[in-house]
Design an enzyme around this catalytic site. Structure first.
Site, PDB file in Angstrom:
ATOM      1  CB  CYS A 125     -14.416  -1.295   4.312  1.00 29.96           C
ATOM      2  SG  CYS A 125     -14.912  -2.502   5.628  1.00 29.96           S
TER       3      CYS A 125
ATOM      4  CB  CYS B 262      -0.966  -0.009   1.347  1.00 28.46           C
ATOM      5  SG  CYS B 262      -2.202  -1.216   0.976  1.00 28.46           S
TER       6      CYS B 262
ATOM      7  CG  HIS C 220      -6.384   2.093  -0.700  1.00 25.85           C
ATOM      8  ND1 HIS C 220      -5.171   2.600  -0.999  1.00 25.85           N
ATOM      9  CD2 HIS C 220      -6.061   1.039  -0.037  1.00 25.85           C
ATOM     10  CE1 HIS C 220      -4.046   2.178  -0.747  1.00 25.85           C
ATOM     11  NE2 HIS C 220      -4.695   0.998   0.120  1.00 25.85           N
TER      12      HIS C 220
END
Length: 392
Positions: free
Chosen positions: A210, A89, A336
Site C-alpha cells: 500500500c 486521484c 501519494h
C-alpha cells in the site's frame, strides 16, 4: 491538438513526506519556486497568465475556496484567472490536461499547473471520514481504499495465477527507485520477504503493498510552443492525453482483472500522440497498491492481459528493463499527496526526457514518456498524459 502547440518549460516539486512543519501555502510556494528555478532562461511570477490548482481533500480541511486563495496568498500572484481542479486521484493529471487545453486554445500563452495536498495533519479517523463523504451515502460509507482494490488482486490471482511474490516485486522495485529519488517519502530498500511478512491490511494486500498518506506539492509551467525558446533550448512537448470514466461502485463493475477507464484513456492519448505503447521510453503509473501497477501495465498495453505479474517479477519494468515503470519510486515509495501526485509524475517524466534524473535516469531512445493516474470510488476515472521531446 498536436505537440506543436504546448511546451513544458519548467517543473519542480518539494520533498514529499510528513510535512508537519509546512502549511498548505508554504508547500505550494515551494513547488512554484522549484518550477521557476528549473526554467533554463529564467522565469518571473508576473509571466503567469492563468493557474490550475489541483487539490482533492478540501472537505478534510473545511476549506473549499482553495484555488482562488492559494495563488494570490501563497504565490503572490493576484489578478489572474485561477481554477481549482478536483477529479479524485487524477486531479493533478487532469489539471495538467486542462492547462494544456487552455494554452492550445490560444486563450493563454503561459499557464501554471500546481498540485498541493495536506494528508498528515489530521487523524486517520478524520481522513477516513472525509474520504467516505466523497462517495455514495449508502454504497460506500466506511470502506477504505484497500477494500476497493483487494478484490482486483484476488480475482487476478484466481484467473491468471498471479502470486503474492509477484505483487511484492512491484514494491521491491519501486522502493529501490525511491532510494534514488531525493524527493521520495520513503528512501529505503525492501525485500520480497519483508513485503510478504508485513502486517495484513485487506487480503491479499499487506502494509508494504500500500502507498502511504503523504504531504506534498508539485508544479509545471506550460507555454505556447511558439514561445518555448524564450524559456529554454530544451523544451518538452505535450504529445497527447486521454480521460475516461467507469462505473465507480464495486457492484457495478464488469471486470475485476482490469480498469476499463485506463484502457479507454490510454487509447485516446495514444491516438492523439500518434504512437503506441512500444514507442514509450518510460512510464509513471498509478501504483496506489502493488496490484494497481500490475493492472496498469496490462491496461496501458505494456504486456498481455494476465502477464503483468510475470513482467514485474522478471524485471521488465525496472530502470534498465524493457519499459521502465515508476523510476521516481511511484506512489508506493514517493508517496501519494493526491492533488500533487499527477503533477509530480509529470515532473519526473520531464526530468527523464531532458536527461536530468541523475542516478535513476533511464535510456531515452524515442523521446516519449507516459504519465497515468486512476482513482475515484472503485477506479471510476483515469487520466493519461504523454510528453515528448520531438517537435512535430
Amino acid at each position: 491538438m498536436s505537440w506543436d502547440r504546448v511546451a513544458v518549460v519548467g517543473a519542480g516539486l518539494i520533498k514529499f513526506g510528513e510535512l508537519f512543519d509546512q502549511s498548505y501555502e508554504q508547500m505550494a510556494a515551494g513547488a512554484f519556486a522549484a518550477a521557476m528555478a528549473s526554467v533554463d532562461k529564467g522565469f518571473e511570477p508576473v509571466q503567469v497568465e492563468a493557474a490550475m490548482v489541483a487539490t482533492q481533500r478540501g472537505t478534510l480541511w473545511g476549506q473549499e475556496g482553495i484555488g482562488g486563495n492559494t495563488v494570490p496568498t501563497a504565490l503572490g500572484i493576484a489578478g489572474i484567472p485561477c481554477t481549482r481542479i478536483e477529479n479524485a486521484c487524477p486531479s493533478g493529471s487532469d489539471a495538467f490536461r486542462i492547462g494544456a487545453m487552455a494554452v492550445a486554445s490560444g486563450v493563454h500563452d503561459v499557464v501554471l499547473v500546481i498540485g498541493v495536498e495536506k494528508m498528515r495533519d489530521k487523524s486517520t479517523e478524520e481522513g477516513l471520514l472525509a474520504r467516505a463523504a466523497s462517495g455514495h451515502p449508502v454504497y460506500t460509507r466506511g470502506e477504505s481504499a484497500p477494500v476497493l482494490f483487494a478484490p482486483f488482486a484476488t480475482r487476478h490471482m484466481h484467473e491468471f495465477g498471479t502470486t503474492r511474490e509477484m505483487l511484492a516485486s512491484v514494491a521491491v522495485k519501486n522502493h529501490h527507485n525511491g532510494t534514488l529519488d531525493p524527493y521520495a517519502h520513503f528512501q529505503s530498500e525492501v525485500t520480497v520477504d519483508q513485503v510478504l511478512k508485513a502486517p495484513p491490511v485487506c487480503h491479499p494486500l499487506h502494509l508494504l503493498d500500500c502507498c502511504p498518506q503523504t504531504d506534498g506539492a508539485a508544479a509545471t509551467l506550460l507555454v505556447n510552443a511558439e514561445r518555448a525558446r524564450e524559456f529554454t533550448d530544451n523544451p518538452v512537448y505535450v504529445a497527447g492525453f486521454g480521460v475516461a470514466t467507469d462505473h465507480p461502485y464495486l457492484h457495478e463493475k464488469t471486470t475485476f482483472t482490469g480498469l476499463p477507464a485506463t484502457v479507454k484513456a490510454a487509447a485516446r492519448a495514444y491516438a492523439m500522440a500518434g504512437i503506441g505503447p512500444a514507442d514509450l521510453d518510460l512510464a509513471e503509473v498509478h501504483d496506489c497498491f502493488t496490484i494497481t501497477e500490475i493492472l496498469d501495465i496490462e491496461d496501458l498495453g505494456f504486456c498481455e492481459k494476465g502477464k503483468g505479474g510475470i513482467v514485474s517479477i522478471e524485471g521488465e519494468t525496472s530502470l534498465t528493463g524493457r519499459i521502465p515503470v515508476n523510476p521516481s519510486g511511484g506512489l508506493l515509495a514517493k508517496g501519494h499527496p493526491i492533488g500533487a501526485s499527477g503533477v509530480a509524475q509529470l515532473t519526473e517524466c520531464w526530468w527523464q526526457l531532458r536527461g536530468e534524473a541523475d542516478g535513476r535516469q533511464v535510456a531515452i531512445r524515442n523521446g516519449f514518456a507516459l504519465q497515468h493516474n486512476v482513482g475515484g470510488r472503485g477506479s471510476g476515472v483515469s487520466v493519461v498524459n504523454i510528453l515528448t521531446t520531438n517537435a512535430s
